[in-house]
Motif scaffolding. Sequence first.
Motif, PDB file in Angstrom:
ATOM      1  N   ILE A  53       0.845  -1.203   0.000  1.00  0.00           N
ATOM      2  CA  ILE A  53       0.000   0.000   0.000  1.00  0.00           C
ATOM      3  C   ILE A  53       0.880   1.253   0.000  1.00  0.00           C
ATOM      4  CG2 ILE A  53      -1.771   1.291   1.274  1.00  0.00           C
ATOM      5  CD1 ILE A  53      -2.657  -1.501   2.403  1.00  0.00           C
ATOM      6  N   GLY A  54       2.017   1.168   0.705  1.00  0.00           N
ATOM      7  CA  GLY A  54       2.936   2.303   0.787  1.00  0.00           C
ATOM      8  C   GLY A  54       3.896   2.413  -0.382  1.00  0.00           C
ATOM      9  N   ALA A  55       3.692   1.613  -1.425  1.00  0.00           N
ATOM     10  CA  ALA A  55       4.502   1.656  -2.653  1.00  0.00           C
ATOM     11  C   ALA A  55       5.966   1.317  -2.392  1.00  0.00           C
ATOM     12  CB  ALA A  55       4.380   3.033  -3.325  1.00  0.00           C
ATOM     13  N   LEU A  56       6.216   0.502  -1.360  1.00  0.00           N
ATOM     14  CA  LEU A  56       7.568   0.031  -1.086  1.00  0.00           C
ATOM     15  C   LEU A  56       7.803  -1.343  -1.716  1.00  0.00           C
ATOM     16  CD1 LEU A  56       7.650   1.046   2.680  1.00  0.00           C
ATOM     17  CD2 LEU A  56       8.927   2.161   0.847  1.00  0.00           C
ATOM     18  N   LEU A  57       6.717  -2.083  -1.929  1.00  0.00           N
ATOM     19  CA  LEU A  57       6.766  -3.402  -2.562  1.00  0.00           C
ATOM     20  C   LEU A  57       5.736  -3.443  -3.675  1.00  0.00           C
ATOM     21  CD1 LEU A  57       6.790  -6.209   0.184  1.00  0.00           C
ATOM     22  CD2 LEU A  57       8.583  -5.753  -1.485  1.00  0.00           C
ATOM     23  N   LYS A  58       6.043  -4.171  -4.739  1.00  0.00           N
ATOM     24  CA  LYS A  58       5.083  -4.297  -5.842  1.00  0.00           C
ATOM     25  C   LYS A  58       4.332  -5.621  -5.696  1.00  0.00           C
ATOM     26  CE  LYS A  58       4.721  -3.243 -10.703  1.00  0.00           C
ATOM     27  NZ  LYS A  58       5.376  -2.681 -11.867  1.00  0.00           N
ATOM     28  N   PRO A  59       3.000  -5.602  -5.816  1.00  0.00           N
ATOM     29  CA  PRO A  59       2.252  -6.862  -5.742  1.00  0.00           C
ATOM     30  C   PRO A  59       2.621  -7.789  -6.893  1.00  0.00           C
ATOM     31  CG  PRO A  59       0.768  -4.944  -5.693  1.00  0.00           C
ATOM     32  CD  PRO A  59       2.121  -4.444  -6.060  1.00  0.00           C
ATOM     33  N   VAL A  71      -1.164   2.531  -8.129  1.00  0.00           N
ATOM     34  CA  VAL A  71       0.232   2.611  -7.698  1.00  0.00           C
ATOM     35  C   VAL A  71       1.100   1.595  -8.439  1.00  0.00           C
ATOM     36  CG1 VAL A  71       1.756   2.426  -5.679  1.00  0.00           C
ATOM     37  CG2 VAL A  71      -0.527   3.398  -5.425  1.00  0.00           C
ATOM     38  N   THR A  72       0.508   0.481  -8.837  1.00  0.00           N
ATOM     39  CA  THR A  72       1.287  -0.595  -9.473  1.00  0.00           C
ATOM     40  C   THR A  72       1.796  -0.219 -10.863  1.00  0.00           C
ATOM     41  OG1 THR A  72      -0.782  -1.602 -10.251  1.00  0.00           O
ATOM     42  CG2 THR A  72       0.117  -2.425  -8.196  1.00  0.00           C
ATOM     43  N   THR A  73       1.310   0.863 -11.453  1.00  0.00           N
ATOM     44  CA  THR A  73       1.737   1.261 -12.803  1.00  0.00           C
ATOM     45  C   THR A  73       2.852   2.314 -12.786  1.00  0.00           C
ATOM     46  OG1 THR A  73       0.105   3.055 -12.938  1.00  0.00           O
ATOM     47  CG2 THR A  73      -0.605   0.870 -13.668  1.00  0.00           C
ATOM     48  N   LEU A  74       3.251   2.796 -11.606  1.00  0.00           N
ATOM     49  CA  LEU A  74       4.218   3.898 -11.529  1.00  0.00           C
ATOM     50  C   LEU A  74       5.646   3.412 -11.715  1.00  0.00           C
ATOM     51  CD1 LEU A  74       2.776   5.869  -8.445  1.00  0.00           C
ATOM     52  CD2 LEU A  74       2.244   6.188 -10.871  1.00  0.00           C
ATOM     53  N   ASN A  75       6.482   4.253 -12.355  1.00  0.00           N
ATOM     54  CA  ASN A  75       7.902   3.918 -12.475  1.00  0.00           C
ATOM     55  C   ASN A  75       8.648   4.358 -11.205  1.00  0.00           C
ATOM     56  OD1 ASN A  75       8.597   6.710 -12.663  1.00  0.00           O
ATOM     57  ND2 ASN A  75       8.320   6.682 -14.893  1.00  0.00           N
ATOM     58  N   ALA A  76       9.960   4.097 -11.144  1.00  0.00           N
ATOM     59  CA  ALA A  76      10.729   4.336  -9.913  1.00  0.00           C
ATOM     60  C   ALA A  76      10.667   5.802  -9.469  1.00  0.00           C
ATOM     61  CB  ALA A  76      12.178   3.904 -10.115  1.00  0.00           C
ATOM     62  N   LYS A  77      10.812   6.729 -10.392  1.00  0.00           N
ATOM     63  CA  LYS A  77      10.787   8.162 -10.055  1.00  0.00           C
ATOM     64  C   LYS A  77       9.387   8.564  -9.559  1.00  0.00           C
ATOM     65  CE  LYS A  77      11.922  12.687 -10.419  1.00  0.00           C
ATOM     66  NZ  LYS A  77      10.720  13.306  -9.854  1.00  0.00           N
TER      67      LYS A  77
END
Length: 232
Positions: A53-59, A71-77
């Motif tokens: 949920i905190g965008a630290l891990l990708k499902p 959130v799962t579609t965002l790149n590293a930046k």
Amino acid sequence: MSGIQLHHVSKQYKEGHSIVTAVKEVSFTVNPGELVAIVGPSGSGKSTLLSMIGALLKPTSGKVSVNGQDVTTLNAKQLADFRLNEIGFILQSSNLIPYLSVYDQLILIKKMSGKLTKNDQQYAVELLTELGLGNKLTKMPNELSGGERQRVAIARALFNQPSIILADEPTASLDSNRAHEVVKLIASEVKKREKAAIMVTHDERMLSYCDQVYYMEDGVLSIQSSNESRIK
């Protein structure tokens, strides 16, 4: 849609030749102004779920949305910007920087980015004052009690005016009185500021402050209870 939405979220890891499923097909929603608790034994997947949920891990599969943003579609930046601007983290250790004053803990990121305004400075003072730290602005972390350090961490989490608050065992290092004080404060700030918030906790005494309680075991999330007597 504002708040937090999870749709069939799973996380799997490889261990040798086998695959371990840490989180299994989790779906739930947290609306703005709600504080939701997730309880369960150690190793049940709670922290893994919070990290996704905190965008630290990708499902491995499924979708995590915050304020309608997948959130799962965002790149590293984009993920780094998202974590900075949209999420306020409160951890079991306050993680304050030992050589910065209470006030400087809040304004550090904006100061480093060269974007610190007079309004930011004023808001930092107002926020700290509201959380009972108005007379501690120049104090260093080692001059504060455990409860005061966690209140600084709450102020820091709120300072960027994020959409959501994620708290991972925020009372683990506190005695009972300070634990109640901290969670009551998180609950009231979440409602007043219309944030969607999730708290992972082992401390069942804190559940009365939450709007909804989920139980997690072996990666599976289920509703434990609905809390009718909500903290106003």
